[in-house]
Design an enzyme around this catalytic site. Structure first.
Site, mmCIF file in Angstrom:
data_model
loop_
_atom_site.group_PDB
_atom_site.id
_atom_site.type_symbol
_atom_site.label_atom_id
_atom_site.label_comp_id
_atom_site.label_asym_id
_atom_site.label_seq_id
_atom_site.Cartn_x
_atom_site.Cartn_y
_atom_site.Cartn_z
ATOM 1 N N LYS A 116 0.817 -1.287 0.003
ATOM 2 C CA LYS A 116 0.097 -0.128 0.110
ATOM 3 C C LYS A 116 0.944 1.186 -0.070
ATOM 4 O O LYS A 116 1.733 1.164 0.825
ATOM 5 C CB LYS A 116 -0.828 -0.222 1.168
ATOM 6 C CG LYS A 116 -1.670 1.179 1.370
ATOM 7 C CD LYS A 116 -2.540 1.406 2.704
ATOM 8 C CE LYS A 116 -3.129 2.569 2.993
ATOM 9 N NZ LYS A 116 -3.904 2.818 3.936
ATOM 10 N N ASP A 160 -9.147 9.720 3.528
ATOM 11 C CA ASP A 160 -9.609 8.470 4.320
ATOM 12 C C ASP A 160 -10.803 8.562 4.619
ATOM 13 O O ASP A 160 -11.478 9.314 5.109
ATOM 14 C CB ASP A 160 -8.569 8.540 5.377
ATOM 15 C CG ASP A 160 -7.256 8.319 5.239
ATOM 16 O OD1 ASP A 160 -6.771 7.977 3.912
ATOM 17 O OD2 ASP A 160 -6.336 8.018 5.993
ATOM 18 N N ASP A 200 1.237 5.293 -0.112
ATOM 19 C CA ASP A 200 0.554 6.526 0.356
ATOM 20 C C ASP A 200 0.960 7.843 -0.282
ATOM 21 O O ASP A 200 1.953 7.669 -1.049
ATOM 22 C CB ASP A 200 0.630 6.583 2.047
ATOM 23 C CG ASP A 200 -0.795 7.085 2.646
ATOM 24 O OD1 ASP A 200 -1.460 7.742 1.862
ATOM 25 O OD2 ASP A 200 -0.928 6.644 3.779
#
Ligand SMILES: *[C@@H]1O[C@H](CO)[C@@H](O)[C@H](O)[C@H]1NC(C)=O
Ligand SMILES: *[C@@H]1O[C@H](CO)[C@@H](O)[C@H](O)[C@H]1NC(C)=O
Ligand SMILES: *[C@@H]1O[C@H](CO)[C@@H](O)[C@H](O)[C@H]1NC(C)=O
Ligand SMILES: *[C@@H]1O[C@H](CO)[C@@H](O)[C@H](O)[C@H]1NC(C)=O
Ligand SMILES: *[C@@H]1O[C@H](CO)[C@@H](O)[C@H](O)[C@H]1NC(C)=O
Ligand SMILES: *[C@@H]1O[C@H](CO)[C@@H](O)[C@H](O)[C@H]1NC(C)=O
Length: 440
Positions: free
Chosen positions: A147, A209, A149
């Site tokens: 993942k 988010d 970011d």
């Protein structure tokens, strides 16, 4: 010799798009990630307890496969000699590879987190400028998933090509390791990744988010559409994200990649059961990755019931990979009514009816709406409907309850406050001889 263009073009998706080919995520990835519940409080034991609980609860049988450590696994500095990343020695006394080995021994896969910036969102060192050594190190730890970011990116965003180059760099570095590593881009939808990520990544986040809330507007998540959003933010509600996803389904599919609506909040306590059912159902029919974000070592039966609805998971994992489209949306006091439909490889159609308002509502379900793109013959055909959140008592349909044959319209379908209904419509011509969802 480099792979010839002939060979490259020969491997195409049904839409003729030449996509990122690490061979992974032909259906949306499923798994569990530390962030939504544990935040920075991660350790070897957090991860291994979760992995064990995934197996003990049989979640692996439903497809939950990747166990992912999010931010804050890092030591305070890189290795001073090699520049390689290294884990916090207190939290990971045996190193990351030992954790990956344990996760693998349970039949699961292991994922890690980094950031295409100078620092991660939690203030650890990022991978910008260290892509090659980081990818090599992850591969040497037998990592299966990254993942990646977007915090502290030194202004390298705002123009699609600039974002593309930053994320493509890690994509190439991962590829160069020779280890297939699922690449989950998390640039929050900046610069429209659905247009440029399919050749470099398996999935891409489309929003800031998520927060464990159903529809509360929050100024920290200022955009209501993913298109042209200038500040992705955070504390985005489930309804905010569903509405952002509504126009992007055309950009996803098998071998192309997936619009990532962010990790699940089911089981974290901020929503009611019916709100969590909306959350889980729409993530599934929109073909978002299904990455659990709760404490899987302590789940209520209600949480388990939601995340193990095999009919809903089967829609998410259907081979056609075709995200449902929103047919219409109307405002009602305190929310919206929405109708969604999506086609499945089996010839059945999934229908989503959504009431985000705080009061009881009814929807006239018109087959002409569901089959809006189809011929008059299809619109007026007979369909057997199955409710995928009800179980059949007779066991003649394992996957949802047969609620009868319809033609034309089902007037006045009742929807409780902040709830949805997910129906499967099966052409009656083929329904009678079939018993299970996966035979439709
Ligand atoms: C690297 O990319 C090539 C070309 O797209 C692909 O054939 C190969 O499978 C990739 N390897 C890995 C390990 O992802
Ligand atoms: C961190 O997680 C552990 C479980 O792994 C838990 O026992 C502890 O209370 C947590 N600490 C904080 C500050 O949340
Ligand atoms: C990736 O970025 C590094 C550091 O900025 C640079 O040295 C390298 O050439 C880039 N690699 C690719 C494939 O763009
Ligand atoms: C949860 O489900 C299990 C197994 O079906 C059952 O034994 C238990 O009583 C249930 N717990 C509650 C609180 O309903
Ligand atoms: C529905 O409400 C939103 C604000 O909540 C507004 O922006 C939109 O224009 C309304 N749509 C219609 C069709 O009235
Ligand atoms: C219900 O159907 C499943 C799948 O076909 C089968 O395995 C199970 O034995 C059935 N249960 C009953 C009570 O008939």
């Amino acid at each position: 010799m480099a792979l010839s263009w002939f060979a490259v073009l020969a491997i195409t998706t049904p839409l003729g798009v030449v996509a990122y080919r690490n061979g992974l995520a032909l259906t949306p990835q499923m798994g569990w990630n530390t962030w939504n519940y544990f935040g920075c409080n991660v350790s070897e034991s957090t991860i291994l307890s979760a992995a064990q609980a995934i197996v003990d609860n049989g979640l692996d049988k439903y497809g939950y496969e990747y166990v992912i450590v999010d931010d804050c696994w890092h030591d305070s500095t890189r290795d001073p000699d090699t520049g390689a990343p290294r884990p916090d020695p207190t939290r990971f006394p045996n190193g990351i590879k030992a954790v990956a080995d344990e996760v693998h021994s349970l039949g699961l896969k292991f994922g890690i987190y980094s950031d295409a910036g100078e620092y991660t969102c939690g203030g650890r060192y990022g991978s910008l400028g260290y892509e090659e050594i980081d990818a090599k190190t992850y591969a040497s730890w037998d990592v299966d998933y990254l993942k990646y970011d977007n915090c502290f990116n030194d202004g390298q965003s705002g123009i699609p090509l600039v974002s593309f180059n930053r994320y493509a760099n890690m994509s190439r570095a991962l590829n160069a390791t020779g280890r297939p590593i699922l690449y989950s881009m998390c640039n929050w939808g900046q610069d429209g990744p659905w247009d440029w990520a399919p050749t470099i990544a398996n999935s891409w986040r489309i929003s800031g988010d998520i927060f464990d809330t159903f529809d509360r507007a929050d100024d920290r998540c200022p955009c209501t559409s993913a298109i042209g959003c200038l500040l992705s933010g955070w504390h985005c509600s489930v309804m905010n994200v569903i509405n952002k996803m509504s126009s992007l389904g055309q950009k996803a599919g098998p071998g192309i990649g997936w619009n990532d609506a962010d990790m699940l909040e089911v089981g974290n306590g901020g929503m009611t059961k019916s709100q969590y059912i909306v959350h889980f159902s729409f993530w599934a029919i929109l073909k978002s990755p299904l990455i659990l974000g709760n404490d899987v070592t302590q789940m209520t039966n209600e949480t388990l019931e939601i995340i193990t609805n095999d009919a809903i998971i089967a829609i998410n994992q259907d081979a056609s990979g075709s995200p449902a489209s929103r047919i219409w949306v109307v405002n009602v006091t305190g929310g919206e009514l929405q109708l969604w439909a999506g086609s499945l490889s089996t010839g059945a159609t999934v229908i989503g009816l959504l009431n985000s308002s705080p009061t009881d509502q009814t929807i006239d379900l018109k087959m002409a709406d569901v089959f809006i793109d189809s011929s008059a013959q299809v619109k007026t055909a007979k369909y057997r409907l199955y409710d995928l959140w009800q179980r059949s008592s007779s066991n003649d349909t394992v996957w949802g309850k047969d609620i009868g044959v319809v033609s034309g319209e089902v007037p006045g379908v009742s929807l409780a406050p902040q709830s949805c209904l997910i129906y499967l419509a099966v052409p009656e011509a083929t329904a009678s001889s079939r018993k299970r969802y996966d035979e439709f």
